[in-house]
Enzyme design. Sequence first.
Site, PDB file in Angstrom:
ATOM      1  N   ARG A 173      72.868  52.958 133.022  1.00 42.26           N
ATOM      2  CA  ARG A 173      72.685  53.117 131.580  1.00 42.26           C
ATOM      3  C   ARG A 173      71.708  54.361 131.283  1.00 42.26           C
ATOM      4  O   ARG A 173      70.689  54.181 131.925  1.00 42.26           O
ATOM      5  CB  ARG A 173      71.984  51.849 130.959  1.00 42.26           C
ATOM      6  CG  ARG A 173      71.321  51.994 129.647  1.00 42.26           C
ATOM      7  CD  ARG A 173      70.828  50.566 129.241  1.00 42.26           C
ATOM      8  NE  ARG A 173      71.749  49.768 128.705  1.00 42.26           N
ATOM      9  CZ  ARG A 173      71.772  48.925 127.561  1.00 42.26           C
ATOM     10  NH1 ARG A 173      70.501  48.831 127.127  1.00 42.26           N
ATOM     11  NH2 ARG A 173      72.739  48.123 127.228  1.00 42.26           N
TER      12      ARG A 173
ATOM     13  N   HIS B   9      79.601  53.190 124.769  1.00 43.40           N
ATOM     14  CA  HIS B   9      79.321  51.628 125.324  1.00 43.40           C
ATOM     15  C   HIS B   9      80.349  50.890 125.766  1.00 43.40           C
ATOM     16  O   HIS B   9      80.603  49.962 124.957  1.00 43.40           O
ATOM     17  CB  HIS B   9      78.286  50.933 124.320  1.00 43.40           C
ATOM     18  CG  HIS B   9      77.524  50.005 124.792  1.00 43.40           C
ATOM     19  ND1 HIS B   9      77.544  49.652 126.272  1.00 43.40           N
ATOM     20  CD2 HIS B   9      76.425  49.312 124.505  1.00 43.40           C
ATOM     21  CE1 HIS B   9      76.731  48.657 126.504  1.00 43.40           C
ATOM     22  NE2 HIS B   9      75.931  48.445 125.577  1.00 43.40           N
TER      23      HIS B   9
ATOM     24  N   GLN C 170      80.264  47.050 126.548  1.00 47.18           N
ATOM     25  CA  GLN C 170      80.113  46.435 125.200  1.00 47.18           C
ATOM     26  C   GLN C 170      81.583  46.075 124.568  1.00 47.18           C
ATOM     27  O   GLN C 170      81.967  45.076 123.896  1.00 47.18           O
ATOM     28  CB  GLN C 170      79.312  46.826 124.365  1.00 47.18           C
ATOM     29  CG  GLN C 170      79.010  46.190 123.106  1.00 47.18           C
ATOM     30  CD  GLN C 170      78.356  44.935 123.146  1.00 47.18           C
ATOM     31  OE1 GLN C 170      77.155  44.740 123.809  1.00 47.18           O
ATOM     32  NE2 GLN C 170      79.027  43.753 122.682  1.00 47.18           N
TER      33      GLN C 170
ATOM     34  N   ASP D 283      75.431  47.072 113.787  1.00 48.83           N
ATOM     35  CA  ASP D 283      74.587  47.378 114.900  1.00 48.83           C
ATOM     36  C   ASP D 283      73.039  47.818 114.161  1.00 48.83           C
ATOM     37  O   ASP D 283      73.136  48.086 112.941  1.00 48.83           O
ATOM     38  CB  ASP D 283      75.051  48.561 115.775  1.00 48.83           C
ATOM     39  CG  ASP D 283      74.496  48.671 117.054  1.00 48.83           C
ATOM     40  OD1 ASP D 283      73.379  47.909 117.363  1.00 48.83           O
ATOM     41  OD2 ASP D 283      74.540  49.540 117.691  1.00 48.83           O
TER      42      ASP D 283
ATOM     43  N   CYS E  13      76.104  43.640 118.523  1.00 46.63           N
ATOM     44  CA  CYS E  13      76.054  43.707 119.838  1.00 46.63           C
ATOM     45  C   CYS E  13      74.703  43.449 120.550  1.00 46.63           C
ATOM     46  O   CYS E  13      74.380  43.162 121.733  1.00 46.63           O
ATOM     47  CB  CYS E  13      76.313  45.105 120.481  1.00 46.63           C
ATOM     48  SG  CYS E  13      75.151  46.527 119.571  1.00 46.63           S
TER      49      CYS E  13
ATOM     50  N   ARG F 255      79.933  39.543 127.814  1.00 48.53           N
ATOM     51  CA  ARG F 255      79.514  40.973 128.399  1.00 48.53           C
ATOM     52  C   ARG F 255      79.589  40.187 130.035  1.00 48.53           C
ATOM     53  O   ARG F 255      80.025  41.288 130.944  1.00 48.53           O
ATOM     54  CB  ARG F 255      77.917  41.083 128.163  1.00 48.53           C
ATOM     55  CG  ARG F 255      77.846  41.612 126.827  1.00 48.53           C
ATOM     56  CD  ARG F 255      78.622  43.063 126.682  1.00 48.53           C
ATOM     57  NE  ARG F 255      78.333  43.854 127.659  1.00 48.53           N
ATOM     58  CZ  ARG F 255      77.045  44.749 127.902  1.00 48.53           C
ATOM     59  NH1 ARG F 255      76.336  44.756 126.762  1.00 48.53           N
ATOM     60  NH2 ARG F 255      76.870  45.571 128.735  1.00 48.53           N
TER      61      ARG F 255
END
Length: 294
Positions: free
Chosen positions: A100, A127, A130, A213, A253, A281
């Site tokens: 990440r 991402h 996700q 988001d 998310c 996830r």
Amino acid sequence: MNDFLGILDTGADVLARLVDSASRMKRDRHRHRTALAGRRIGLFFEKPSTRTRVSSEVAAVEMGAYPVVLGQHEVGLGTREAVRDVARVLDRYLDLLALRVFDHADLVEIARYAHAPVVNLLSDLEHPCQAVADLQTIAEHRPLDEVVVAYVGDGNNVCHSLMAGVAMLGGDMRVVCPPGFEPQEQFVRSGGDRLTISSDPGAVEGADVVYTDVWASMGQESEARERAEAFAGYRVDGAMFGLARTDAIFLHCLPAHRGEEVTDEVVDHPGSRVFDQAENRLHAMKAILLELLG
């Protein structure tokens, strides 16, 4: 698939296989408990993480692998040590590198110098892990080749991966954002005629899925006030969610800034699937690990 840096790195067949595999993992959580026995998986975090870290670490353990978790304060990626040198060193120890990072270019450089598969756990561009969980969650509600997804908010990394994935698997995507906050052109092109961009919150009408988001992601804290003003008319509240189909679901998310981009009423709505999405996830990460190492 040698690396998983972004949704656009996969083909539709691979992406569909990942979603199907994640769904099977969810039905039988311990189905592949020895599939990665003896494998060593590096998990590097330049940014804070809850869902990504826990889901990745648990996924590795539940498939028999050994996770090694590293933070930026230990590695000093690009500061204490050159990115390419970190890649070469970790490559000697690990069977897979999952990272990440702030800058997507760092992932590309690591993938260039490491022979082991490299997974994007989040960058400023995409991402993708996700997105696999998002698509799995959507598929639990409606066939992916029939779905209409309305994403409300910033055209950011989450939006990029989601819009590419929805279009790739035959769904329709509407991105609803204020002018100046549209997704990047390469992702807009990937959506083809299955993607529409609108500044009108009314474009949520009739959608099967409403997704939002945060307005200011990690690294954009200095822009928070300006963004709050720009996005003031794009909060997903009961009235906006009510424009969607009566059986629509809500996704986020997480973490959600309740009262900013979404209200409590929607996060806690019977149609909200944000915690199913968070659980997925784990299953999505298992599918990705199995695809790359299984």
